[in-house]
Design a protein around this motif. Structure first.
Motif, mmCIF file in Angstrom:
data_model
loop_
_atom_site.group_PDB
_atom_site.id
_atom_site.type_symbol
_atom_site.label_atom_id
_atom_site.label_comp_id
_atom_site.label_asym_id
_atom_site.label_seq_id
_atom_site.Cartn_x
_atom_site.Cartn_y
_atom_site.Cartn_z
ATOM 1 N N LEU A 1 0.821 -1.211 0.000
ATOM 2 C CA LEU A 1 0.000 0.000 0.000
ATOM 3 C C LEU A 1 0.856 1.261 0.000
ATOM 4 N N SER A 2 2.121 1.116 0.425
ATOM 5 C CA SER A 2 2.963 2.319 0.442
ATOM 6 C C SER A 2 3.356 2.746 -0.963
ATOM 7 N N PHE A 3 3.027 1.935 -1.972
ATOM 8 C CA PHE A 3 3.266 2.365 -3.356
ATOM 9 C C PHE A 3 2.073 3.141 -3.921
ATOM 10 N N ASN A 4 0.934 3.078 -3.232
ATOM 11 C CA ASN A 4 -0.231 3.765 -3.796
ATOM 12 C C ASN A 4 -1.033 4.502 -2.724
ATOM 13 N N VAL A 5 -1.929 3.754 -2.019
ATOM 14 C CA VAL A 5 -2.841 4.433 -1.087
ATOM 15 C C VAL A 5 -2.075 5.233 -0.023
ATOM 16 N N TRP A 6 -0.995 4.664 0.477
ATOM 17 C CA TRP A 6 -0.226 5.344 1.538
ATOM 18 C C TRP A 6 1.083 5.922 1.004
ATOM 19 N N LYS A 7 1.025 6.355 -0.222
ATOM 20 C CA LYS A 7 2.216 6.871 -0.886
ATOM 21 C C LYS A 7 2.879 7.992 -0.100
ATOM 22 N N ASP A 8 2.041 8.815 0.556
ATOM 23 C CA ASP A 8 2.605 9.993 1.221
ATOM 24 C C ASP A 8 2.959 9.751 2.678
ATOM 25 N N VAL A 9 2.664 8.542 3.167
ATOM 26 C CA VAL A 9 2.997 8.271 4.571
ATOM 27 C C VAL A 9 4.512 8.130 4.685
ATOM 28 N N ARG A 10 5.109 8.872 5.600
ATOM 29 C CA ARG A 10 6.567 8.812 5.778
ATOM 30 C C ARG A 10 6.914 8.412 7.203
#
Ligand code: PHE
Length: 446
Positions: A361-370
């Motif tokens: 999901l960090s490649f799309n939905v949570w792309k901006d989560v750092r």
């Protein structure tokens, strides 16, 4: 543990199967691209030779002497050496590393399934130009359903091999498929050199620039040396536990390390010849391989077929590596919680699947989560394991093998027939490897 490899060759094939995987073909090029090319490769080769090989011998030796799961082998050997029983926690530390590696590995293994199906159903239709290849990859990442499906499939493949014990079949298959991968990769490299810009690729990969040698590049190179040789997590320890009584360890490990490096260099040359010919960015991140190789396939005669073959073999290589991660985890959990093999497989599979979902999901939905304001979930998992968990595990293994264990005459001959070979190994394991690992950490903190 009663099981044994049938021969030294069987051990070398299996350990090469664990070592050669996505780390060589997918990870090495993008790490090199992001860390100054030649400087990274130069450091990586030095670390493989001076730290990786001795550390791998150490880990295999601990398995061979302990002949048990990582936790029990360490427990047994530390009791024999009258050392602290706390060394057994190293087995759990390695287990933590394996959980994290398997989770993100499955996501990228899944990408390969995705590309394989694309090539199978649509041929090269969506890869007509460099821009089209990039568009395809961006759309591929943007679709969470897609990534989750492939990740789930990869995880099911891996765990079912372990749950249903069809391992021996897979091992037999990989005896044909691994040489196949070498062959296909070799052709791909020759072809990329032919259509690409090999001079620029060689210049980038093999000519280190001193100014690129940074502390971060050094830690990345060290971490990658551990990742690619599968050191520091106990996976290779388990392979060592199955060694026949008299197998020479040192020379076997040198062969494995050589093959492992060779595959990485082939892959790097293939990818960067294309990168420079088409003026693509070198620091392409985890997507580099997926954005570059289709460009080569498009220009090849029967490119779709060749591409599909490449991804099939890559999948097998990834599969043999992921099995080497899952097996120690499953035995660890079975042993500790007295579970049946299938139940342990289901639990490990579920845990790694959930972590892999977060990474996908960090490649799309949570792309901006750092995380820490910098890392995506995927990067955090990949970097944390490669640069911290594996090197610390490796450090503990070399300290254990170098300072805690005492060797009998027959045992040191397992490492090398030549007393000098043994002395060299012991020197590397006691001094050079621990100091090298610690310095890489210290420079990074500074
Ligand atoms: N060496 C494997 C690769 O390069 C990855 C791996 C890491 C395998 C840790 C086992 C343990 O793909």
């Amino acid at each position: 543990m009663r099981a044994r490899w049938s021969s030294r060759l069987a051990f070398i094939m299996a350990a090469t199967g664990a070592a050669v995987g996505l780390g060589n073909i997918w990870k090495f090029p993008y790490m090199a691209g992001e860390n100054g090319g030649g400087a990274f490769v130069f450091l990586y080769l030095i670390f493989v030779a001076l730290i990786g090989v001795p550390a791998l011998i150490a880990e295999i030796m601990i398995g061979r002497l302990g002949r048990d799961t990582p936790v029990k082998a360490l427990q047994k050997l530390s009791a024999q050496a009258k050392a602290s029983p706390k060394w057994r926690y190293l087995g759990w530390w390695g287990g933590l590393g394996l959980v994290l590696v398997l989770s993100f590995y499955s996501v990228i293994g899944g990408f390969s399934i995705g590309y394989l199906t694309e090539l199978g159903f649509h041929g090269l239709d969506h890869f007509g130009s460099v821009a089209a290849v990039h568009l395809f990859f961006d759309a591929f990442l943007a679709n969470p359903f897609n990534l989750l499906t492939w990740h789930t499939l990869f995880m099911i493949f891996t765990l079912s091999v372990i749950a249903f014990g069809v391992r021996s079949g897979l091992e037999r298959a990989s005896n044909i498929l691994m040489p196949g991968l070498f062959f296909i990769l070799f052709i791909l490299m020759i072809y990329s050199i032919y259509v690409g810009d090999p001079a620029a690729a060689i210049n980038f990969l093999l000519k280190p620039q001193l100014c690129d040698v940074t502390a971060a590049a050094a830690l990345n190179a060290l971490g990658h040396a551990f990742f690619t040789l599968a050191i520091g997590a106990g996976a290779m320890l388990v392979y060592g536990a199955y060694l026949p009584q008299q197998t020479r360890i040192g020379s076997s490990i040198c062969i494995i390390a050589f093959l492992d490096v060779l595959v990485a260099i082939f892959s790097g040359l293939a990818i960067f010849s294309i990168v420079f010919a088409y003026e693509l960015p070198v620091a392409g991140g985890p997507g580099l391989m997926f954005k570059v190789l289709p460009v080569a396939f498009v220009h090849m005669p029967s490119g779709a077929l060749f591409g599909a073959l490449f991804f099939i073999l890559l999948l097998f290589a990834a599969w043999t590596s992921s099995i080497s991660m899952a097996e120690p985890l499953v035995v660890l959990v079975m042993d500790r919680f007295c579970l049946k093999r299938k139940v342990a497989c289901a639990l490990i599979g579920l845990l790694c699947w959930i972590l892999g979902v977060l990474a996908s999901l960090s490649f799309n939905v949570w792309k901006d989560v750092r995380i820490f304001g910098h890392f995506s979930v995927f990067d955090a998992m990949a970097d944390l394991t490669t640069n911290i968990i594996l090197p610390i595990g490796g450090l503990c293994f070399v300290l254990f093998a170098g300072w805690v264990l005492k060797y009998t005459d027959t045992e040191y001959r397992l490492i090398s027939h030549h007393p000098l070979g043994y002395e060299l190994w012991r020197f590397l394991v006691r001094f050079i490897a621990p100091v090298g690992i610690l310095l890489s950490f210290v420079f990074n903190l500074l």
